[in-house]
Design a protein around this motif. Structure first.
Motif, PDB file in Angstrom:
ATOM      1  N   UNK A   9       0.832  -1.204   0.000  1.00 31.24           N
ATOM      2  CA  UNK A   9       0.000   0.000   0.000  1.00 31.24           C
ATOM      3  C   UNK A   9       0.867   1.255   0.000  1.00 31.24           C
ATOM      4  N   UNK A  10       1.949   1.232   0.758  1.00 30.97           N
ATOM      5  CA  UNK A  10       2.846   2.382   0.806  1.00 30.97           C
ATOM      6  C   UNK A  10       3.514   2.651  -0.532  1.00 30.97           C
ATOM      7  N   UNK A  11       3.955   1.598  -1.212  1.00 32.47           N
ATOM      8  CA  UNK A  11       4.583   1.772  -2.520  1.00 32.47           C
ATOM      9  C   UNK A  11       3.557   2.311  -3.514  1.00 32.47           C
ATOM     10  N   UNK A  12       2.359   1.760  -3.492  1.00 33.09           N
ATOM     11  CA  UNK A  12       1.318   2.253  -4.403  1.00 33.09           C
ATOM     12  C   UNK A  12       0.987   3.718  -4.124  1.00 33.09           C
ATOM     13  N   UNK A  13       0.874   4.092  -2.859  1.00 35.85           N
ATOM     14  CA  UNK A  13       0.579   5.481  -2.517  1.00 35.85           C
ATOM     15  C   UNK A  13       1.693   6.403  -2.991  1.00 35.85           C
ATOM     16  N   UNK A  14       2.937   6.023  -2.753  1.00 35.51           N
ATOM     17  CA  UNK A  14       4.069   6.858  -3.189  1.00 35.51           C
ATOM     18  C   UNK A  14       4.131   6.948  -4.710  1.00 35.51           C
ATOM     19  N   UNK A  15       3.811   5.865  -5.386  1.00 33.49           N
ATOM     20  CA  UNK A  15       3.800   5.866  -6.849  1.00 33.49           C
ATOM     21  C   UNK A  15       2.721   6.814  -7.375  1.00 33.49           C
ATOM     22  N   UNK A  69      10.948  14.008  -1.124  1.00 28.73           N
ATOM     23  CA  UNK A  69      12.149  14.121  -1.948  1.00 28.73           C
ATOM     24  C   UNK A  69      11.830  13.564  -3.333  1.00 28.73           C
ATOM     25  N   UNK A  70      12.683  13.789  -4.308  1.00 30.34           N
ATOM     26  CA  UNK A  70      12.395  13.326  -5.666  1.00 30.34           C
ATOM     27  C   UNK A  70      12.186  11.808  -5.733  1.00 30.34           C
ATOM     28  N   UNK A  71      11.302  11.405  -6.645  1.00 29.23           N
ATOM     29  CA  UNK A  71      11.006   9.977  -6.810  1.00 29.23           C
ATOM     30  C   UNK A  71      12.253   9.168  -7.138  1.00 29.23           C
ATOM     31  N   UNK A  72      13.199   9.762  -7.829  1.00 29.08           N
ATOM     32  CA  UNK A  72      14.439   9.047  -8.180  1.00 29.08           C
ATOM     33  C   UNK A  72      15.305   8.793  -6.951  1.00 29.08           C
ATOM     34  N   UNK A  73      15.054   9.522  -5.862  1.00 33.47           N
ATOM     35  CA  UNK A  73      15.852   9.377  -4.633  1.00 33.47           C
ATOM     36  C   UNK A  73      15.161   8.510  -3.592  1.00 33.47           C
ATOM     37  N   UNK A  74      14.060   7.866  -3.964  1.00 36.96           N
ATOM     38  CA  UNK A  74      13.324   6.990  -3.033  1.00 36.96           C
ATOM     39  C   UNK A  74      13.299   5.595  -3.637  1.00 36.96           C
ATOM     40  N   UNK A  75      13.880   4.640  -2.924  1.00 34.94           N
ATOM     41  CA  UNK A  75      13.914   3.256  -3.420  1.00 34.94           C
ATOM     42  C   UNK A  75      12.806   2.427  -2.783  1.00 34.94           C
ATOM     43  N   UNK A  76      12.565   1.281  -3.392  1.00 36.62           N
ATOM     44  CA  UNK A  76      11.606   0.342  -2.792  1.00 36.62           C
ATOM     45  C   UNK A  76      12.084  -0.075  -1.406  1.00 36.62           C
ATOM     46  N   UNK A  77      13.398  -0.187  -1.219  1.00 40.60           N
ATOM     47  CA  UNK A  77      13.919  -0.532   0.097  1.00 40.60           C
ATOM     48  C   UNK A  77      13.586   0.552   1.116  1.00 40.60           C
ATOM     49  N   UNK A 136      11.661   4.770 -11.383  1.00 43.76           N
ATOM     50  CA  UNK A 136      11.696   3.587 -12.251  1.00 43.76           C
ATOM     51  C   UNK A 136      10.310   2.970 -12.363  1.00 43.76           C
ATOM     52  N   UNK A 137       9.608   2.879 -11.235  1.00 45.79           N
ATOM     53  CA  UNK A 137       8.266   2.285 -11.215  1.00 45.79           C
ATOM     54  C   UNK A 137       7.313   3.131 -12.051  1.00 45.79           C
ATOM     55  N   UNK A 138       7.334   4.440 -11.856  1.00 47.18           N
ATOM     56  CA  UNK A 138       6.446   5.339 -12.604  1.00 47.18           C
ATOM     57  C   UNK A 138       6.731   5.232 -14.101  1.00 47.18           C
ATOM     58  N   UNK A 139       7.990   5.182 -14.478  1.00 47.30           N
ATOM     59  CA  UNK A 139       8.347   5.048 -15.892  1.00 47.30           C
ATOM     60  C   UNK A 139       7.818   3.739 -16.460  1.00 47.30           C
ATOM     61  N   UNK A 140       7.886   2.692 -15.674  1.00 44.50           N
ATOM     62  CA  UNK A 140       7.393   1.377 -16.117  1.00 44.50           C
ATOM     63  C   UNK A 140       5.876   1.385 -16.299  1.00 44.50           C
TER      64      UNK A 140
END
Length: 166
Positions: A9-15, A69-77, A136-140
């Motif tokens: 849920x957190x990854x989906x919300x951030x995406x 922070x920018x999406x590129x600076x936030x990892x799935x980890x 990366x996720x958003x681009x995909x």
């Protein structure tokens, strides 16, 4: 390895927050509604993400969430660690020190091959998650979603994105 649904849920919300421009956000209610999940449980995930500095919460009538922070600076980890913590999935209990052929504590100064194998797998797992950013996720999503679904998402954004107070 099982990942708790709060991480999903957190990854989906951030995406969902990633494409928003500066000063734009979505309310907790909208994030929960969009994903069809209970607002109270989504709030728990968003609080963990806020505490970790991944999202920024704005209060008030027009408040909501945005990426900190920018999406590129936030990892799935980063997201998984914020919600689930950083403890390893495998926790050795030194079972080799029990039973009829138990080893003495002094004989167990190095990890057994089982614990070492799990530690190696954990290291690889974390490295893989650290290598994938929200960007990366958003681009995909842009390359794998059909155009109708992307149009639906864009229409939903147009109706629901709010300007956050500064």
């Amino acid at each position: 390895m099982r990942i708790n649904k709060g991480v999903e849920w957190g990854v989906h919300a951030c995406t969902l927050l990633a494409p928003l421009g500066p000063g734009k956000g979505l309310s907790l209610a909208l994030l929960a509604e969009y994903h069809g999940v209970p607002a109270a449980y989504m709030a728990k995930q968003m609080q963990a993400l806020s505490k970790a500095g991944i999202v920024r919460a704005s209060r008030g009538k027009t408040g909501g969430y945005s990426l900190a922070r920018p999406a590129a600076a936030i990892s799935l980890w980063d997201i998984k660690a914020a919600i689930d913590g950083t403890l390893p999935a495998f926790r050795c209990t030194e079972i080799r020190q029990k039973g009829p052929c138990a080893l003495h504590r002094d004989q167990c100064r190095q990890a057994c091959p089982i614990a070492a194998a799990f530690a190696g797998a954990e290291t690889a797992y974390r490295a893989a998650l650290k290598a994938i950013s929200l960007a990366d996720i958003v681009a995909e999503v842009g390359t794998t979603s059909d155009q109708h679904h992307l149009a639906q998402i864009m229409g939903w954004y147009a109706q629901n994105i709010s300007d956050l107070p500064e």
